[in-house]
Design an enzyme around this catalytic site. Structure first.
Site, PDB file in Angstrom:
ATOM      1  N   GLU A  57      32.007 -15.008  51.709  1.00 21.86           N
ATOM      2  CA  GLU A  57      33.597 -15.208  51.535  1.00 21.86           C
ATOM      3  C   GLU A  57      33.990 -16.063  52.787  1.00 21.86           C
ATOM      4  OE1 GLU A  57      31.588 -12.429  51.930  1.00 21.86           O
ATOM      5  OE2 GLU A  57      32.895 -10.742  51.312  1.00 21.86           O
ATOM      6  N   GLU A 292       1.173  -5.118  43.285  1.00 26.65           N
ATOM      7  CA  GLU A 292       0.314  -5.934  42.334  1.00 26.65           C
ATOM      8  C   GLU A 292      -1.093  -5.255  42.361  1.00 26.65           C
ATOM      9  OE1 GLU A 292       0.768 -10.020  41.713  1.00 26.65           O
ATOM     10  OE2 GLU A 292       2.393 -10.226  42.957  1.00 26.65           O
ATOM     11  N   GLY A 294      -4.197  -2.401  40.804  1.00 27.48           N
ATOM     12  CA  GLY A 294      -4.923  -1.801  39.466  1.00 27.48           C
ATOM     13  C   GLY A 294      -4.265  -0.529  39.011  1.00 27.48           C
ATOM     14  N   ASN A 298      -1.327   1.768  40.845  1.00 26.59           N
ATOM     15  CA  ASN A 298      -0.054   1.878  40.533  1.00 26.59           C
ATOM     16  C   ASN A 298       0.161   3.314  39.931  1.00 26.59           C
ATOM     17  OD1 ASN A 298       0.206  -0.600  40.406  1.00 26.59           O
ATOM     18  ND2 ASN A 298      -0.597  -1.123  38.437  1.00 26.59           N
TER      19      ASN A 298
HETATM   20  C1  AOF Z   1      25.909 -10.426  54.026  1.00 27.25           C
HETATM   21  N1  AOF Z   1      26.485 -11.479  53.432  1.00 27.25           N
HETATM   22  O1  AOF Z   1      27.889 -12.432  52.227  1.00 27.25           O
HETATM   23  C2  AOF Z   1      28.190 -10.109  52.730  1.00 27.25           C
HETATM   24  C3  AOF Z   1      27.680  -9.113  53.580  1.00 27.25           C
HETATM   25  O2  AOF Z   1      24.340  -8.386  59.576  1.00 27.25           O
HETATM   26  P1  AOF Z   1      25.686  -8.739  59.361  1.00 27.25           P
HETATM   27  O3  AOF Z   1      26.800  -8.760  60.343  1.00 27.25           O
HETATM   28  O4  AOF Z   1      25.804 -10.047  58.633  1.00 27.25           O
HETATM   29  O5  AOF Z   1      26.554  -7.762  58.081  1.00 27.25           O
HETATM   30  C4  AOF Z   1      25.746  -7.554  57.061  1.00 27.25           C
HETATM   31  C5  AOF Z   1      26.636  -6.496  56.182  1.00 27.25           C
HETATM   32  O6  AOF Z   1      27.891  -7.165  55.816  1.00 27.25           O
HETATM   33  C6  AOF Z   1      25.924  -6.201  54.966  1.00 27.25           C
HETATM   34  O7  AOF Z   1      25.302  -4.942  55.283  1.00 27.25           O
HETATM   35  C7  AOF Z   1      27.013  -5.826  54.015  1.00 27.25           C
HETATM   36  O8  AOF Z   1      27.526  -4.384  54.346  1.00 27.25           O
HETATM   37  C8  AOF Z   1      28.270  -6.837  54.645  1.00 27.25           C
HETATM   38  N2  AOF Z   1      28.406  -7.923  53.641  1.00 27.25           N
HETATM   39  N3  AOF Z   1      26.557  -9.232  54.191  1.00 27.25           N
HETATM   40  O9  AOF Z   1      24.851 -10.450  54.561  1.00 27.25           O
HETATM   41  C9  AOF Z   1      27.562 -11.175  52.831  1.00 27.25           C
HETATM   42  N4  AOF Z   1      29.284 -10.250  52.207  1.00 27.25           N
HETATM   43 ZN    ZN Z   2      31.429 -10.023  55.437  1.00 31.33          ZN
END
Ligand code: AOF
Ligand code: ZN
Length: 362
Positions: A57, A292, A294, A298
């Protein structure tokens, strides 16, 4: 096109942007984001490119060089509202003046879990939820399992003939599938934190278990070798800078390359204790494991209820060899009603082969 159809189209774009982060975001999710105007024209895009870096975002917002007031944002995962490696995405969305946010799925991370959406709504932003929710959940199946169960996601990958064999009785198995299927396997390897195999596979195939794709990374390699039968010069131990875990129940007297970490675990009736190995790997930071191996190994993962998903390539070939090997062994079920059941997820074609994806149900 009605609004829902438009949102779905834009969500598909988010999912494909998110995939640009494949192999680079673990343990974090794959996220893609699109900013659009009221006529559904895309004005900016962004994705989570790498672990620890900006979220999707924030990237989409920063990529736009104008006023975002009155625009709309769509993202496959609920925006976060916490200070982690980066400030909360909800803050920058609210500050930007965006008026509507469309979300694929709620975040399962307990520090977000609906609170991101609440915050947006409390500041007067309209939130639409659940657009292509199943597709969004499938994209982040590893992240969901990690967050909800605190366990690694485990995938069994195998390749069989139409009569369900992975090799002839003399162990001839190279190559069951064609080039396209093998390329897809390289892509899958790049997605997983670790590839796990058995001493038997190392002894019979001498695989290198690397992901040979452009810009990709090699997963950690894991070898299960109860009696330390494998040679330190096997390709899988090659010191290419990738860590290798070698699990055994014996005392080690051999000299493996320095990237190999030998770990002793206990045995149970099926061999090495798989639950102990999986928890040990979780402690080492491994969030997804590609098996991966046999039929015996698995089968042991399935019998222990540890495998989450199956990816099975099916080649248009028949062996007709009754002693040929199956990709899962050790069930010995007499009654069809006692079969191991799976949920069919998808069937894709990698000509001339088929790829079946299915989820285990225990
Ligand atoms: C991401 N990428 O685009 C979105 C996430 O370790 P941080 O501070 O980067 O936070 C990770 C958390 O942020 C992740 O567990 C999830 O809940 C939220 N969203 N995380 O790495 C993103 N939108
Ligand atoms: Zn975020």
């Amino acid at each position: 096109m009605n609004d829902i159809k438009q949102y779905q189209k834009l969500m598909r774009k988010c999912l494909s942007l998110a995939k640009k982060g494949e192999g680079k975001t673990s343990p974090n999710p794959l996220v893609g984001c699109v900013i659009f105007d009221d006529d559904f024209n895309i004005v900016s895009v962004g994705w989570h490119e790498k672990y620890g870096e900006f979220h999707a975002e924030r990237n989409a917002i920063l990529n736009y060089k104008g006023d975002l007031k009155g625009k709309n944002l769509i993202v496959n995962l609920e925006p976060c509202c916490h200070y982690g490696k980066t400030p909360p995405c909800t803050d920058i969305i609210i500050e930007s003046g965006i008026k509507k946010v469309v979300v694929g799925m709620r975040d399962v991370n307990p520090i977000v879990a609906g609170k991101g959406i609440k915050q947006l709504q409390n500041s007067g932003i309209e939130v639409v939820e659940g657009v292509l929710e199943n597709e969004c959940k499938k994209l982040n199946e590893i992240f969901i399992k990690n967050q909800t169960e605190k366990k690694p996601f485990i995938l069994i990958k195998s390749a069989v003939t139409l009569d369900g064999k992975i090799a002839t009785k003399t162990n001839s198995s190279k190559w069951i599938t064609g080039e396209r299927a093998r390329r897809e396997v390289q892509r899958i390897r790049n997605l997983y934190d670790a590839i796990l195999t058995s001493s038997n596979t190392v002894l019979s195939d001498n695989p290198s278990l690397t992901a040979r794709i452009k810009g990709g990374k090699n997963p950690v390699r894991v070898v299960l070798d109860r009696h330390l039968k494998t040679s330190p010069s096997a390709k899988v131990y090659n010191d290419d800078g990738t860590k290798v875990f070698l699990f055994t129940s014996q005392k080690n007297n051999k000299k493996y390359p320095k990237n190999v970490c030998v770990k002793r675990v206990s045995e149970d009736k099926n061999g090495l204790d798989l639950n102990e190995i999986v928890s040990e790997l979780w402690e080492e930071g491994i969030r997804s494991i590609l098996v991966e191996a046999g039929g015996k190994l698995n089968g042991a993962f399935v019998k222990e209820g540890l495998a989450d998903k199956l990816v099975l390539f099916v080649a248009p070939k028949i062996l007709g060899d009754k002693k040929g090997k199956s990709f899962v062994e050790g069930f010995d079920i007499d009654d069809i009603n006692n079969s191991q059941i799976l949920d069919m997820v998808s069937v894709k074609r990698f000509e001339p082969d088929l790829m079946i994806e299915a989820g285990f149900k225990y």
